[in-house]
Design a protein around this motif. Structure first.
Motif, short mmCIF file in Angstrom:
data_model
loop_
_atom_site.label_atom_id
_atom_site.label_comp_id
_atom_site.label_asym_id
_atom_site.label_seq_id
_atom_site.Cartn_x
_atom_site.Cartn_y
_atom_site.Cartn_z
N VAL A 2 55.50 36.06 82.15
CA VAL A 2 55.74 34.63 81.89
C VAL A 2 54.47 33.92 81.48
N GLU A 3 53.35 34.28 82.12
CA GLU A 3 52.09 33.57 81.81
C GLU A 3 51.64 33.80 80.38
N VAL B 36 53.79 31.46 78.21
CA VAL B 36 53.29 30.10 78.39
C VAL B 36 52.01 29.89 77.58
N GLU C 217 53.45 22.25 82.37
CA GLU C 217 53.42 23.67 82.74
C GLU C 217 54.79 24.11 83.23
N SER C 218 55.48 23.25 83.96
CA SER C 218 56.79 23.64 84.49
C SER C 218 57.81 23.81 83.37
N GLN D 126 57.02 27.07 81.54
CA GLN D 126 57.47 28.21 82.33
C GLN D 126 58.99 28.36 82.26
N ALA E 295 59.84 29.91 79.03
CA ALA E 295 59.49 31.33 79.08
C ALA E 295 60.54 32.13 79.83
#
Length: 428
Positions: free
Chosen positions: A252-253, A256, A286-287, A290, A293
């Motif tokens: 996931v990172e 992102v 960021e949420s 994510q 993603a």
């Protein structure tokens, strides 16, 4: 004579029934217009929420002309049927949204209909925005009401007959558009549902990452299954195929990072997607990144095409295409300094070409466009000074460009099909 009149009467009745059906299909799902006047006072929190949503929807990309006032319209959007010009979204009463109510705006987003009842062309992606909630529509409306009004008349569209008629547009909508609402999947968690809402709705990712039929409607068995972008000749790769742009096996990172910075350990963005990252996704929370993603990782995957048959034992391999030697020479002269003798690239600077999906996927469109026009990741907060690739269209003719592309698609174990000069001409 009587039989002829009966036949003509039957045909007339059939035409009237079809017309009534088209009208009915174009009115389905419409809410009545209640509030007739714009609000006198705007809520600050709602305006700020609308500002964020406008970034998520990349609204400025179409509704701001280069060098023009923000959201004042005038930008031409080329289509296979002619040019559609984006409208003025500022609250100017004469030329913008000054006389629009929140109900008018909601109808445009959900049903693709203007304040005066005209049907809007789907270059405005209401086929995706129809999934928005009323709350988000009202927030976007509040943000646009907060902008400085700009008096700038909307340009008339330059579309060919019969596409330039409301009747033809009504038939198109009856065939291909149905208003909808986003329905959360109760079997999925909140992050997945938020990601689905952003990707399918406000982000309108399928506007690029889906095939289109001859009438310009999105199609395809698989969601975000990829397609050639009309007129632009960039190929928006399938997000559901491992050999194109699937991120199903990415952490996931890394997804992102790609959406936020334009670069990640697994790849970088170029072309139209670079603009999306620059103008839109780098500004998301960021949420939300994510959540997108999580959703993109979950897309059902398309089956891969069968591998080419192996050569029989003792059988001579086919001779390389005649242009491969030319392509290798061009690579050694112009590319090896950055991308390396084995196509390994330089970490955090120049991408590896060996195993690169842009190089090897079935459509060579993006490879040709990058070689000809250069490739530039977006400048973002996370990657403020990206390394770009210069264009080579002024140095190579179509035959040489095809030779270089063919070499890249056959070097370092690649087995992609050769590229012809005709394909270079088509995609340039």
């Amino acid at each position: 004579m009587k039989r002829l009149l009966v036949s003509l009467g039957g045909l007339l009745i059939l035409m009237l029934l079809l017309a009534a059906g088209v009208v009915g299909l174009n009115l389905r799902g419409e809410d009545p217009i209640g509030q007739a006047e714009p609000p006198a006072v705007l809520d600050a929190a709602q305006v700020e929420r609308g500002r964020y949503l406008a970034l998520a929807g990349n609204c400025a990309s179409c509704h701001t002309e280069r060098g023009g006032a923000p959201y004042a319209g005038g930008h031409g959007i080329p289509t296979p049927f002619g040019t559609v010009f984006a409208g003025n979204l500022t609250p100017d009463e004469a030329t913008g949204l000054g006389r629009w109510s929140a109900d008018h705006f909601w109808r445009a987003m959900r049903n693709g209909r203007s304040r005066d009842g005209r049907l809007l062309y789907p270059a405005f992606p209401y086929a995706h925005y129809t999934l928005l909630t009323r709350e988000d529509s009202d927030a976007l409306y509040a943000w646009l009401r907060s902008l400085p009004p700009v008096t700038q008349a909307n340009k008339p569209h330059e579309l060919r007959f019969p596409v330039n008629t409301q009747a033809a547009l009504a038939v198109w909508r009856a065939l291909f558009f149905s208003p909808a609402r986003f329905e959360p999947d109760p079997s999925r968690d909140a992050a997945w549902n938020r990601g689905a809402y952003l990707v399918r709705g406000l982000g309108h990712c399928a506007a690029c990452h889906a095939e289109r039929n001859v009438l310009g409607a999105t199609t395809g068995r698989f969601e975000l299954g990829g397609g050639l972008m009309p007129v632009q000749n960039w190929y928006a790769p399938s997000l559901a195929r491992a050999d194109e742009a699937s991120v199903a096996d990415w952490p996931v990172e890394d997804i992102v990072a790609l959406l936020r910075d334009g670069v990640s350990p697994r790849g970088s963005v170029l072309g139209p997607m670079a603009e999306v990252v620059f103008r839109s996704t780098q500004h998301l929370s960021e949420s939300d990144l994510q959540a997108m993603a999580v959703y993109l990782r979950s897309l059902p995957q398309q089956p891969l095409p069968p591998a080419p048959p192996a050569s029989e034992e003792g059988e001579e391999p086919p001779p390389p295409p005649p242009s491969r030697a030319v392509g290798q020479r061009l690579y050694e002269q112009h590319c090896v300094q950055c991308h390396g003798e084995r196509g390994e690239g330089v970490p955090d600077a120049y991408p590896a070409l060996a195993g690169n999906r842009t190089v090897t996927m079935a459509s060579p469109a993006n490879l040709v466009r990058i070689l000809r026009h250069g490739g530039y990741p977006p400048a973002t907060a996370g990657n403020p000074r990206p390394h770009g690739m210069p264009p080579y269209g002024h140095l190579f003719d179509d035959e040489e460009m095809a030779a270089l592309a063919t070499y890249l698609r056959s070097a370092w174990g690649h087995q992609a099909a050769p590229v012809t000069a005709l394909e270079v001409y088509r995609y340039r």
